[in-house]
Design an enzyme around this catalytic site. Structure first.
Site, PDB file in Angstrom:
ATOM      1  CD  GLU A  12     -22.555   3.534  47.923  1.00  0.00           C
ATOM      2  OE1 GLU A  12     -23.443   2.689  48.097  1.00  0.00           O
ATOM      3  OE2 GLU A  12     -21.984   4.143  48.855  1.00  0.00           O
TER       4      GLU A  12
ATOM      5  NE  ARG B 252     -26.266   7.189  49.306  1.00  0.00           N
ATOM      6  CZ  ARG B 252     -26.157   7.583  50.575  1.00  0.00           C
ATOM      7  NH1 ARG B 252     -25.121   7.204  51.302  1.00  0.00           N
ATOM      8  NH2 ARG B 252     -27.087   8.323  51.139  1.00  0.00           N
TER       9      ARG B 252
ATOM     10  NE  ARG C 252     -27.866   2.835  51.606  1.00  0.00           N
ATOM     11  CZ  ARG C 252     -27.786   1.811  50.746  1.00  0.00           C
ATOM     12  NH1 ARG C 252     -28.882   1.318  50.188  1.00  0.00           N
ATOM     13  NH2 ARG C 252     -26.622   1.291  50.449  1.00  0.00           N
TER      14      ARG C 252
ATOM     15  CG  HIS D   4     -27.929   0.375  55.329  1.00  0.00           C
ATOM     16  ND1 HIS D   4     -28.285  -0.201  54.128  1.00  0.00           N
ATOM     17  CD2 HIS D   4     -26.628   0.750  55.210  1.00  0.00           C
ATOM     18  CE1 HIS D   4     -27.243  -0.174  53.309  1.00  0.00           C
ATOM     19  NE2 HIS D   4     -26.232   0.399  53.940  1.00  0.00           N
TER      20      HIS D   4
ATOM     21  CE  LYS E 288     -23.410  -1.329  52.764  1.00  0.00           C
ATOM     22  NZ  LYS E 288     -23.625  -0.031  52.098  1.00  0.00           N
TER      23      LYS E 288
ATOM     24  CB  SER F 121     -22.046   8.175  52.324  1.00  0.00           C
ATOM     25  OG  SER F 121     -21.431   6.922  52.545  1.00  0.00           O
TER      26      SER F 121
END
Length: 254
Positions: A47, A49, A83, A143, A170, A232
């Protein structure tokens, strides 16, 4: 069953969870170096970021990194993620700028999966459809770093994301108790039983939720995140230890 997502020969949603290692380096050189190292060791997923990149405000700089990643990523699946700080990330940008960053990832042809923060996007369903039309697969994520919502709320969140057309759902939450961890695992199992062909990634973060990062094969979470050079998110296990534990558990399933 068996109508499952497959990228670069890897099935997402069945059997032993795939291991993803985030790259949270700041410079192009460090990003390419770390991604190349992870690809060379055969990491399932990498991933990037993008929010950690020190030139995140330059679309051309992002394009340059993607172009160089093309040469080193190999058979690893590349997840492309911006993110937001509100979702536990390192940078906050207006939603239209994040949309542009996603477009660059899709245009590159290098990003296999693009992470869209479902409840942060102005028009998530429209964005997901556009990215898929451009040839990218989409993870739609949410999240919660403050709490674990009640079970019915977690179910509602996952189902709403699923109905958006995203390829992968997710959900990551923060437990205040071990009961919170059990609730997340139970809703993961519930979702997987109802929608066995739809890939789902869930995790309970922090030390309490560590068990959720290795038990995906039993409950229905198809990807787990391990730490490479830098973690992370709280609770990530070192990738070598994570892969060993997943292998041991997979043998018990067989």
């Amino acid at each position: 069953m068996e109508d499952l997502l497959c990228i670069k020969g890897k099935v997402i949603g069945k059997g032993k969870p795939l291991v993803c290692v985030p790259v949270v380096e700041q410079t192009k050189e460090k990003i390419i170096e770390e991604a190349g190292r992870l690809a060379e060791r055969g990491t399932d997923m990498i991933e990037w970021r993008v929010d950690a990149f020190d030139e995140v405000n330059s679309l051309n700089a992002i394009r340059e990194v993607l172009e160089e990643l093309k040469a080193v990523i190999g058979d690893s699946i590349l997840i492309y993620t911006f993110r937001s700080k509100s979702q536990g990330g390192l940078c906050q940008l207006p939603s239209d700028e994040i949309y542009d960053i996603h477009q660059v990832g899709a245009e590159s042809g290098v990003a296999d999966l693009i992470d869209v923060e479902y409840f942060e996007s102005q028009k998530p369903q429209k964005e997901i459809m556009k990215l898929k039309q451009m040839g990218a697969h989409v993870i739609a994520s949410h999240h919660d770093f403050q709490q674990t919502p009640p079970r019915n709320i977690m179910w509602m969140l996952m189902n709403q994301i699923r109905e958006s057309g995203a390829d992968v759902v997710k959900l990551a939450v923060m437990p205040q108790s071990m009961q919170d961890v059990l609730n997340l695992l139970e809703e993961t199992s519930h979702f997987h039983q109802e929608f066995p062909d739809h890939p789902l990634i869930t995790m309970s973060m922090g030390p309490k939720g560590c068990i959720s990062r290795i038990s995906g094969e039993f409950f229905g979470s198809c990807v787990t995140f391990g730490a490479g050079e830098k973690a992370s998110a709280p609770g990530q296990l070192p990738v070598d230890e994570l892969e060993t534990m997943l292998g041991i558990l997979h043998k018990s399933v067989d």
